[in-house]
Scaffold this motif. Sequence first.
Motif, PDB file in Angstrom:
ATOM      1  N   GLY A 142      15.013 -16.780   3.222  1.00 31.25           N
ATOM      2  CA  GLY A 142      15.044 -15.532   2.477  1.00 31.25           C
ATOM      3  C   GLY A 142      13.803 -15.272   1.661  1.00 31.25           C
ATOM      4  N   ALA A 143      13.599 -13.990   1.343  1.00 26.28           N
ATOM      5  CA  ALA A 143      12.494 -13.561   0.474  1.00 26.28           C
ATOM      6  C   ALA A 143      12.900 -12.256  -0.184  1.00 26.28           C
ATOM      7  CB  ALA A 143      11.212 -13.376   1.281  1.00 26.28           C
ATOM      8  N   HIS A 144      12.455 -12.042  -1.409  1.00 27.75           N
ATOM      9  CA  HIS A 144      12.802 -10.785  -2.091  1.00 27.75           C
ATOM     10  C   HIS A 144      11.762  -9.722  -1.790  1.00 27.75           C
ATOM     11  CE1 HIS A 144       9.891 -10.692  -5.525  1.00 27.75           C
ATOM     12  NE2 HIS A 144       9.919 -12.008  -5.429  1.00 27.75           N
ATOM     13  N   TYR A 145      12.231  -8.474  -1.694  1.00 27.50           N
ATOM     14  CA  TYR A 145      11.322  -7.377  -1.361  1.00 27.50           C
ATOM     15  C   TYR A 145      11.009  -6.465  -2.532  1.00 27.50           C
ATOM     16  CZ  TYR A 145      15.631  -4.538  -0.769  1.00 27.50           C
ATOM     17  OH  TYR A 145      16.827  -3.896  -0.950  1.00 27.50           O
ATOM     18  N   ASP A 146      11.699  -6.600  -3.662  1.00 28.49           N
ATOM     19  CA  ASP A 146      11.390  -5.735  -4.794  1.00 28.49           C
ATOM     20  C   ASP A 146      10.160  -6.253  -5.526  1.00 28.49           C
ATOM     21  OD1 ASP A 146      12.960  -8.001  -5.621  1.00 28.49           O
ATOM     22  OD2 ASP A 146      13.264  -7.045  -7.569  1.00 28.49           O
ATOM     23  N   VAL A 147       9.476  -5.353  -6.234  1.00 30.72           N
ATOM     24  CA  VAL A 147       8.300  -5.727  -7.012  1.00 30.72           C
ATOM     25  C   VAL A 147       8.564  -5.423  -8.484  1.00 30.72           C
ATOM     26  CG1 VAL A 147       6.719  -5.276  -5.101  1.00 30.72           C
ATOM     27  CG2 VAL A 147       7.179  -3.468  -6.764  1.00 30.72           C
ATOM     28  N   LEU A 148       7.771  -6.042  -9.337  1.00 31.66           N
ATOM     29  CA  LEU A 148       7.903  -5.796 -10.770  1.00 31.66           C
ATOM     30  C   LEU A 148       7.164  -4.515 -11.152  1.00 31.66           C
ATOM     31  CD1 LEU A 148       8.890  -6.950 -13.535  1.00 31.66           C
ATOM     32  CD2 LEU A 148       6.596  -7.896 -13.781  1.00 31.66           C
ATOM     33  N   GLY A 149       7.839  -3.642 -11.842  1.00 33.24           N
ATOM     34  CA  GLY A 149       7.194  -2.459 -12.405  1.00 33.24           C
ATOM     35  C   GLY A 149       6.474  -1.615 -11.381  1.00 33.24           C
ATOM     36  N   ASP A 150       5.261  -1.201 -11.735  1.00 33.54           N
ATOM     37  CA  ASP A 150       4.456  -0.349 -10.864  1.00 33.54           C
ATOM     38  C   ASP A 150       3.390  -1.131 -10.113  1.00 33.54           C
ATOM     39  OD1 ASP A 150       5.902   1.813 -11.764  1.00 33.54           O
ATOM     40  OD2 ASP A 150       4.449   2.360 -13.315  1.00 33.54           O
ATOM     41  N   PHE A 151       3.528  -2.447 -10.044  1.00 36.38           N
ATOM     42  CA  PHE A 151       2.509  -3.277  -9.420  1.00 36.38           C
ATOM     43  C   PHE A 151       2.652  -3.284  -7.897  1.00 36.38           C
ATOM     44  CE2 PHE A 151       3.021  -5.708 -13.587  1.00 36.38           C
ATOM     45  CZ  PHE A 151       2.055  -4.937 -14.214  1.00 36.38           C
ATOM     46  N   GLY A 209       0.819  -1.201   0.000  1.00 33.04           N
ATOM     47  CA  GLY A 209       0.000   0.000   0.000  1.00 33.04           C
ATOM     48  C   GLY A 209       0.850   1.247   0.000  1.00 33.04           C
ATOM     49  N   GLU A 210       1.106   1.793   1.185  1.00 33.20           N
ATOM     50  CA  GLU A 210       1.846   3.041   1.314  1.00 33.20           C
ATOM     51  C   GLU A 210       3.249   2.973   0.703  1.00 33.20           C
ATOM     52  OE1 GLU A 210       3.566   5.917   4.912  1.00 33.20           O
ATOM     53  OE2 GLU A 210       2.001   4.424   5.325  1.00 33.20           O
ATOM     54  N   LEU A 211       3.899   1.814   0.792  1.00 35.81           N
ATOM     55  CA  LEU A 211       5.268   1.677   0.291  1.00 35.81           C
ATOM     56  C   LEU A 211       5.339   1.199  -1.155  1.00 35.81           C
ATOM     57  CD1 LEU A 211       7.002   0.097   3.422  1.00 35.81           C
ATOM     58  CD2 LEU A 211       7.020   2.486   2.675  1.00 35.81           C
ATOM     59  N   SER A 212       4.219   1.063  -1.790  1.00 35.67           N
ATOM     60  CA  SER A 212       4.190   0.534  -3.159  1.00 35.67           C
ATOM     61  C   SER A 212       4.167   1.664  -4.187  1.00 35.67           C
ATOM     62  CB  SER A 212       2.957  -0.346  -3.330  1.00 35.67           C
ATOM     63  OG  SER A 212       2.809  -0.777  -4.652  1.00 35.67           O
ATOM     64  N   PRO A 213       4.809   1.447  -5.352  1.00 35.48           N
ATOM     65  CA  PRO A 213       5.658   0.302  -5.719  1.00 35.48           C
ATOM     66  C   PRO A 213       7.111   0.569  -5.321  1.00 35.48           C
ATOM     67  CG  PRO A 213       5.338   1.688  -7.629  1.00 35.48           C
ATOM     68  CD  PRO A 213       4.582   2.341  -6.499  1.00 35.48           C
ATOM     69  N   HIS A 214       7.822  -0.492  -4.934  1.00 32.01           N
ATOM     70  CA  HIS A 214       9.203  -0.301  -4.501  1.00 32.01           C
ATOM     71  C   HIS A 214      10.143  -1.164  -5.342  1.00 32.01           C
ATOM     72  CE1 HIS A 214       6.880  -2.888  -1.665  1.00 32.01           C
ATOM     73  NE2 HIS A 214       7.811  -3.763  -1.961  1.00 32.01           N
ATOM     74  N   ASN A 215      10.934  -0.473  -6.111  1.00 30.90           N
ATOM     75  CA  ASN A 215      12.009  -1.089  -6.896  1.00 30.90           C
ATOM     76  C   ASN A 215      12.956   0.026  -7.341  1.00 30.90           C
ATOM     77  OD1 ASN A 215      10.834   0.103  -9.247  1.00 30.90           O
ATOM     78  ND2 ASN A 215       9.476  -1.675  -9.448  1.00 30.90           N
ATOM     79  N   HIS A 216      13.938  -0.316  -8.166  1.00 27.76           N
ATOM     80  CA  HIS A 216      14.971   0.655  -8.530  1.00 27.76           C
ATOM     81  C   HIS A 216      14.428   1.842  -9.324  1.00 27.76           C
ATOM     82  CE1 HIS A 216      15.376  -0.630 -12.837  1.00 27.76           C
ATOM     83  NE2 HIS A 216      14.723  -1.669 -12.341  1.00 27.76           N
ATOM     84  N   ASN A 217      13.238   1.702  -9.900  1.00 24.26           N
ATOM     85  CA  ASN A 217      12.631   2.818 -10.625  1.00 24.26           C
ATOM     86  C   ASN A 217      11.885   3.779  -9.703  1.00 24.26           C
ATOM     87  OD1 ASN A 217      13.385   2.198 -13.342  1.00 24.26           O
ATOM     88  ND2 ASN A 217      11.919   0.503 -13.298  1.00 24.26           N
ATOM     89  N   HIS A 218      11.754   3.407  -8.435  1.00 22.04           N
ATOM     90  CA  HIS A 218      11.054   4.229  -7.444  1.00 22.04           C
ATOM     91  C   HIS A 218      11.939   4.316  -6.200  1.00 22.04           C
ATOM     92  CE1 HIS A 218       7.321   4.069  -9.831  1.00 22.04           C
ATOM     93  NE2 HIS A 218       7.666   2.810 -10.067  1.00 22.04           N
ATOM     94  N   TYR A 242      -0.898 -12.549 -10.598  1.00 25.60           N
ATOM     95  CA  TYR A 242       0.561 -12.519 -10.670  1.00 25.60           C
ATOM     96  C   TYR A 242       1.028 -11.470 -11.684  1.00 25.60           C
ATOM     97  CZ  TYR A 242       5.239 -14.315 -11.934  1.00 25.60           C
ATOM     98  OH  TYR A 242       6.570 -14.456 -12.211  1.00 25.60           O
ATOM     99  N   HIS A 243       1.884 -10.564 -11.216  1.00 26.78           N
ATOM    100  CA  HIS A 243       2.452  -9.503 -12.064  1.00 26.78           C
ATOM    101  C   HIS A 243       1.364  -8.668 -12.745  1.00 26.78           C
ATOM    102  CE1 HIS A 243       6.765 -11.325 -12.498  1.00 26.78           C
ATOM    103  NE2 HIS A 243       6.470 -10.974 -11.254  1.00 26.78           N
ATOM    104  N   THR A 244       0.351  -8.308 -11.953  1.00 23.89           N
ATOM    105  CA  THR A 244      -0.681  -7.402 -12.444  1.00 23.89           C
ATOM    106  C   THR A 244      -1.009  -6.386 -11.351  1.00 23.89           C
ATOM    107  OG1 THR A 244      -2.695  -8.514 -11.621  1.00 23.89           O
ATOM    108  CG2 THR A 244      -1.723  -9.356 -13.675  1.00 23.89           C
ATOM    109  N   ALA A 245      -1.808  -5.392 -11.703  1.00 22.45           N
ATOM    110  CA  ALA A 245      -2.243  -4.386 -10.742  1.00 22.45           C
ATOM    111  C   ALA A 245      -3.253  -4.935  -9.751  1.00 22.45           C
ATOM    112  CB  ALA A 245      -2.841  -3.190 -11.485  1.00 22.45           C
ATOM    113  N   GLU A 246      -3.737  -6.159  -9.980  1.00 16.34           N
ATOM    114  CA  GLU A 246      -4.734  -6.761  -9.103  1.00 16.34           C
ATOM    115  C   GLU A 246      -4.117  -7.596  -7.991  1.00 16.34           C
ATOM    116  OE1 GLU A 246      -7.890  -5.838  -9.466  1.00 16.34           O
ATOM    117  OE2 GLU A 246      -7.034  -4.592 -11.068  1.00 16.34           O
ATOM    118  N   ASP A 247      -2.785  -7.614  -7.891  1.00 14.39           N
ATOM    119  CA  ASP A 247      -2.118  -8.360  -6.815  1.00 14.39           C
ATOM    120  C   ASP A 247      -2.180  -7.511  -5.552  1.00 14.39           C
ATOM    121  OD1 ASP A 247      -0.632 -10.060  -5.262  1.00 14.39           O
ATOM    122  OD2 ASP A 247       1.258  -9.763  -6.340  1.00 14.39           O
TER     123      ASP A 247
END
Length: 327
Positions: free
Chosen positions: A122-131, A56-65, A295-300
């Motif tokens: 372990g688990a990854h914390y980055d997300v794909l794109g703007d999802f 929610g508040e922290l989304s989306p989080h990856n190198h583009n954001h 999976y890998h959509t705005a509905e996740d």
Amino acid sequence: MPSITRILAALACFFILICIPALLAVRQPTLKITPFPAGLRADPDRLRWHVEHLAGELSPHNHNHPEKLAATVRYITTRLSVPGAQVSLQPYIAENAAPGQQEQVNIIARFGSKQGLVVVIGAHYDVLGDFPGADDNASGIAGLLELARLLSQRERGGNIELVAYGTEEPPFFGTDQMGSAVHAQSFAEQGRAVKAMICLEMIGYFVEQQEYKSWDLRLAYPRNGLYAAIVGRWQDRYLAKTVKRSFKGASDLPVVSYSGPVLFGADLSDHRNYWQHGYPAVMITDTAFLRNPHYHTAEDLPATLDYQRMAQVVDGVLNAALTLLSP
């Protein structure tokens, strides 16, 4: 020309003698369970709170954001900083990241020391794109944060490292720029002895019906989507069986396993990088794109997840880690 009866009989014999044993080998049925030790269990409400914040508040989080990504790193670091944990950042360079954002970090919470056998979760914390990435992979990170809370209040017989990885998603996946590749490489360079690596990859989506496109999956696994899956190679079958027994002893959540050739996306997460160094590793998953249409959509979104069952998954992982570290 052989008769139809003889052909059918031959096919039946082939199925009985070859297919069924092969299916049993990769599925590893077991009647044994490892009882869950007395103490705290995972809290569904805490898991929901983490997922809603991350997606929610922290989304989306990856190198583009970068601002969202930095806030996410701070959040995970704070939540992993529980009593008994030694928390550190492992910086590395991801050349495929956006300009000016090549420096990325893994977040590590160590329980125990750097000496002796270690279990890595372990688990990854980055997300794909703007999802938003509620299931992929806020669910795995929420599980990791809840494990930290539970481990801080339990006696442990060995060393555990909880690791939140950066840069799992494209354009990093399958390269040495994955955060898990960096962590696994650092272990190999230090000569660390790894008892097991457990990867949390999408652990929150459960549905009444799950359809498989592949006939062999339809034949081997349940037609509902109300189970957790443990996925590894044939070399990881003993680890998979240990984890499976721990899941069975932790709750009544159904659990299946696969240990065999790398098929059906069995290597599509961070555990793959530990395999490269000969470390035993398995993935815990809700079967990702095989089950979850978001999976890998705005509905996740957080509202699509089942936090009661997710808590049972976390209990199973906790029981497995404690079991792996027992004398």
